[in-house]
Write a protein that holds these residues in place. Structure first.
Motif, PDB file in Angstrom:
ATOM      1  N   ASP A 313       0.712  -1.141  -0.054  1.00 45.78           N
ATOM      2  CA  ASP A 313      -0.281   0.002   0.158  1.00 45.78           C
ATOM      3  C   ASP A 313       0.497   1.497   0.108  1.00 45.78           C
ATOM      4  OD1 ASP A 313      -2.563  -1.680   0.227  1.00 45.78           O
ATOM      5  OD2 ASP A 313      -2.671  -1.208   1.668  1.00 45.78           O
ATOM      6  N   SER A 314       1.869   1.303   0.811  1.00 46.29           N
ATOM      7  CA  SER A 314       2.713   1.779   0.627  1.00 46.29           C
ATOM      8  C   SER A 314       3.358   2.590  -0.917  1.00 46.29           C
ATOM      9  CB  SER A 314       3.697   2.462   1.941  1.00 46.29           C
ATOM     10  OG  SER A 314       2.878   2.420   3.340  1.00 46.29           O
ATOM     11  N   LEU A 315       4.088   2.254  -0.949  1.00 47.99           N
ATOM     12  CA  LEU A 315       4.611   1.928  -2.408  1.00 47.99           C
ATOM     13  C   LEU A 315       3.688   2.052  -2.727  1.00 47.99           C
ATOM     14  CD1 LEU A 315       7.400   2.000  -3.558  1.00 47.99           C
ATOM     15  CD2 LEU A 315       7.307  -0.495  -4.165  1.00 47.99           C
ATOM     16  N   TYR A 316       2.847   1.914  -3.155  1.00 47.17           N
ATOM     17  CA  TYR A 316       1.098   1.739  -4.478  1.00 47.17           C
ATOM     18  C   TYR A 316       1.533   3.445  -4.429  1.00 47.17           C
ATOM     19  CZ  TYR A 316      -2.394   2.297  -6.581  1.00 47.17           C
ATOM     20  OH  TYR A 316      -3.675   2.743  -8.019  1.00 47.17           O
ATOM     21  N   GLY A 317       1.017   3.553  -2.984  1.00 44.08           N
ATOM     22  CA  GLY A 317       0.211   5.071  -2.855  1.00 44.08           C
ATOM     23  C   GLY A 317       1.534   6.624  -3.049  1.00 44.08           C
ATOM     24  N   ALA A 318       2.976   5.602  -2.810  1.00 42.70           N
ATOM     25  CA  ALA A 318       3.824   6.980  -3.283  1.00 42.70           C
ATOM     26  C   ALA A 318       4.605   7.126  -4.813  1.00 42.70           C
ATOM     27  CB  ALA A 318       4.981   6.547  -2.289  1.00 42.70           C
ATOM     28  N   GLY A 319       3.340   6.118  -5.362  1.00 40.27           N
ATOM     29  CA  GLY A 319       3.893   5.994  -7.143  1.00 40.27           C
ATOM     30  C   GLY A 319       2.945   6.783  -7.818  1.00 40.27           C
ATOM     31  N   THR A 320       1.776   6.941  -7.203  1.00 39.96           N
ATOM     32  CA  THR A 320       0.819   6.955  -7.913  1.00 39.96           C
ATOM     33  C   THR A 320       0.293   8.801  -8.279  1.00 39.96           C
ATOM     34  OG1 THR A 320      -0.760   7.005  -5.564  1.00 39.96           O
ATOM     35  CG2 THR A 320      -0.119   5.638  -7.267  1.00 39.96           C
ATOM     36  N   ASP A 321      -0.114   9.793  -6.865  1.00 37.20           N
ATOM     37  CA  ASP A 321       0.237  11.005  -7.318  1.00 37.20           C
ATOM     38  C   ASP A 321       0.515  11.985  -7.420  1.00 37.20           C
ATOM     39  OD1 ASP A 321      -2.820  13.068  -7.348  1.00 37.20           O
ATOM     40  OD2 ASP A 321      -1.310  13.610  -5.684  1.00 37.20           O
ATOM     41  N   SER A 322       1.925  11.909  -6.416  1.00 33.88           N
ATOM     42  CA  SER A 322       2.978  12.468  -6.611  1.00 33.88           C
ATOM     43  C   SER A 322       3.521  12.842  -8.372  1.00 33.88           C
ATOM     44  CB  SER A 322       3.682  12.122  -6.053  1.00 33.88           C
ATOM     45  OG  SER A 322       4.485  10.412  -5.754  1.00 33.88           O
ATOM     46  N   THR A 323       3.963  11.085  -8.689  1.00 32.74           N
ATOM     47  CA  THR A 323       4.702  11.121  -9.851  1.00 32.74           C
ATOM     48  C   THR A 323       4.203  11.435 -10.774  1.00 32.74           C
ATOM     49  OG1 THR A 323       5.267   8.924  -8.978  1.00 32.74           O
ATOM     50  CG2 THR A 323       5.590   9.248 -11.313  1.00 32.74           C
ATOM     51  N   ALA A 324       2.001  11.544 -10.729  1.00 26.44           N
ATOM     52  CA  ALA A 324       1.695  11.964 -11.696  1.00 26.44           C
ATOM     53  C   ALA A 324       1.626  13.234 -12.109  1.00 26.44           C
ATOM     54  CB  ALA A 324       0.781  11.753 -11.965  1.00 26.44           C
ATOM     55  N   LYS A 325       1.439  14.102 -10.824  1.00 31.93           N
ATOM     56  CA  LYS A 325       2.282  15.127 -10.984  1.00 31.93           C
ATOM     57  C   LYS A 325       3.311  16.127 -11.279  1.00 31.93           C
ATOM     58  CE  LYS A 325      -2.132  16.298  -7.874  1.00 31.93           C
ATOM     59  NZ  LYS A 325      -2.404  15.879  -6.741  1.00 31.93           N
ATOM     60  N   ASN A 326       4.360  15.384 -10.721  1.00 33.20           N
ATOM     61  CA  ASN A 326       5.799  15.595 -10.910  1.00 33.20           C
ATOM     62  C   ASN A 326       5.793  15.774 -12.972  1.00 33.20           C
ATOM     63  OD1 ASN A 326       7.139  17.172  -9.090  1.00 33.20           O
ATOM     64  ND2 ASN A 326       6.780  14.897  -8.062  1.00 33.20           N
ATOM     65  N   LEU A 327       5.498  14.419 -13.163  1.00 30.63           N
ATOM     66  CA  LEU A 327       5.831  14.780 -15.243  1.00 30.63           C
ATOM     67  C   LEU A 327       5.087  15.275 -15.383  1.00 30.63           C
ATOM     68  CD1 LEU A 327       6.904  12.501 -16.549  1.00 30.63           C
ATOM     69  CD2 LEU A 327       4.402  11.755 -16.583  1.00 30.63           C
TER      70      LEU A 327
END
Length: 512
Positions: A313-327
């Motif tokens: 859960d922690s790894l999945y959550g860390a790789g969704t919203d933040s990655t999308a916005k920084n991209l």
């Protein structure tokens, strides 16, 4: 007033009750006669120091700031009071922007760094009898859960094992950009779906179909739950859900539903992985060193199903919203700086051609790609402030004593501008090294820390940057990135992570 008062315990990013260890030693050497007491640290005076009330006064309707513009509040406080500021934000806390002070905090965070978690997730987990995730636990409990993760995620090549399936995800992403006409809202959603699909192949060892318009009901519901969770987190951080401790509102119930949807999905995949391992044991084909995160976690002694689900859960959550916005922010900066975009495109085409696969060797030959991302992080910092810490010992910052147990915000978004020439320009070249090995802009590396630092840095950082590298490489191979005129001067705000007041109007066109 009630709505704005909730800023006290939830803004930048959240303030929760914690129990820091108290020691008495003072770190960062200084002449004791020169060390000034905590009470003399500059900051707002008078009514602004009253607990609860003082915090509220900074925000509308009493002040000019909102939870989404807290970065501007931090700027104004530092500009008025200097590099060390004592301010009431839910509790007495200190803001630091000097890179030497930032380094001192990390040097003295101890074996078990204390970074308070997010209150709403703790409330939901506690009410539902769930173990807290990596972001919400402290001390030896955190260390015990983080250690097996480090062995698998923090090695330099840990993300490279997933390049093949993530290439396929990036190809699907580019195909949609090249063939479908999307509204700004749909475009923003596509970035989120891309990031979620990319990290899912790591955490769940499978494609979930988030980029498939005809994805199954289970995948659609899981993606919807992920989006809902981030929306509610943003509202909680912004102070809209201050009654959660006492009243199970619709937002609370929606968050609870989302948490269970995500947790049940993780448990499902963990169970399937456990069945695979049991079969491999019977067949004598089990390889404990196989670079498969899910299989390795379920075979780890000492981790039960809840622990594995917590990590996933922690790894999945860390790789969704933040990655999308920084991209999106990276593409925004490349669109505003077409000369830099062309330099990057040339590097990509020189290494990959117009259809090559991104592998570890290719990534090692594209330094300008890495410089562009780091410069994008510097120019538009991913979070409203850098890392938050509560230290187990006193330290001295810029001549002032900061007692153990004080909430400290490391304002890297300030340092990322303060210590660089032409700080408001997008100059990836500043991260290049000269012939003698020195960076062109020889600034302390502590200034730009988008994933934190030390033993409690972001567990998914290698995967997040790899996702962005892949998307940027694949897109620039095929497409030119531009902005519609109305998005040329986009205003950035902060919700859970960096965001925009309005969705960016990108224009992706095929390269002739």
């Amino acid at each position: 007033m009630m709505r704005n008062s909730a800023v006290v315990s939830r803004v930048i990013p959240n303030f929760i009750k914690s129990q820091p260890i108290r020691w008495t030693s003072v770190a960062r050497s200084a002449n004791k006669d020169e060390v000034k007491p905590f009470e003399e640290i500059p900051g707002p005076k008078g009514i602004y120091n009253i607990p609860f009330v003082g915090s509220v006064l900074h925000f509308k309707p009493f002040g000019k700031f909102t939870p989404q513009t807290t970065h501007k509040l931090i700027d104004s406080l530092h500009e008025k009071y200097g590099p060390v500021v004592r301010v009431q934000l839910g509790r007495k806390c200190v803001l630091l922007e000097d890179i030497k002070d930032i380094e001192a905090v990390f040097r003295n965070e101890g074996k078990y760094p204390n970074r308070p978690g997010i209150e709403i997730t703790k409330i939901v987990y506690e009410n539902n009898g769930l173990k807290f995730g990596l972001g919400d636990i402290q001390g030896e409990q955190w260390h015990a859960l983080r250690t097996p993760v480090n062995k698998r995620l923090m090695k330099a090549d840990s993300a490279h094992h997933y390049l093949v399936p993530q290439n396929a995800v990036a190809d699907d992403f580019v195909n949609i950009l090249a063939t479908q006409k999307l509204t700004p809202e749909e475009m923003k959603d596509l970035f989120f779906r891309f990031a979620s699909e990319s990290i899912a192949v790591v955490t769940f060892n499978t494609r979930l179909g988030f980029l498939d318009q005809s994805s199954d009901k289970e995948s659609s519901e899981f993606l919807a739950a992920t989006k809902t969770a981030f929306t509610i987190l943003s509202d909680a951080i912004g102070g809209k859900l201050f009654t959660l401790k006492w009243y199970k509102s619709k937002a609370y119930k929606d968050m609870e539903k989302s948490v269970w949807a995500i947790r049940n999905n993780s448990k499902k995949h963990a169970l399937e992985a456990r069945e695979v391992i049991e079969q491999q044991k019977k067949d004598g084909t089990l390889n404990p060193d196989e670079p498969n995160l899910l299989l390795s976690l379920v075979s780890e002694k000492g981790l039960d199903d809840d622990d594995v689900s917590n990590i996933l859960d922690s790894l999945y959550g860390a790789g969704t919203d933040s990655t999308a916005k920084n991209l999106q922010v990276l593409f925004y900066n490349l669109a505003k700086n077409p000369d830099k975009q062309e330099i990057l495109r040339k590097e990509i085409l020189d290494v990959l051609g117009d259809s090559g696969v991104v592998d570890a060797k290719a990534l090692s030959k594209m330094p300008y790609l890495k410089h562009c991302l780091k410069e994008s992080f510097r120019l538009n910092y991913p979070t409203v402030a850098g890392t938050m810490r509560i230290l187990p010992k006193d330290i001295v910052a810029s001549g002032y004593n900061i007692p153990a147990g004080t909430t400290i915000f490391l304002c890297n978004q300030r340092a990322a501008k303060k210590y660089f020439e032409d700080p408001d320009k997008f100059i990836p070249e500043r991260w290049m090294r000269a012939d003698d090995g020195r960076k062109q802009d020889n600034t302390n590396s502590m200034a730009v820390l988008p994933f934190g630092h030390g033993p409690r840095n972001c567990i998914g950082r290698r995967f997040a940057v790899q996702e962005i590298y892949l998307a940027a490489s694949k897109v620039l191979q095929k497409l030119k990135v531009e902005l519609e005129p109305e998005s040329w001067n986009t205003d950035f705000i902060y919700t859970t992570f960096i965001d925009t007041e309005k969705p960016i109007r990108f224009k992706f066109t095929k390269i002739q």
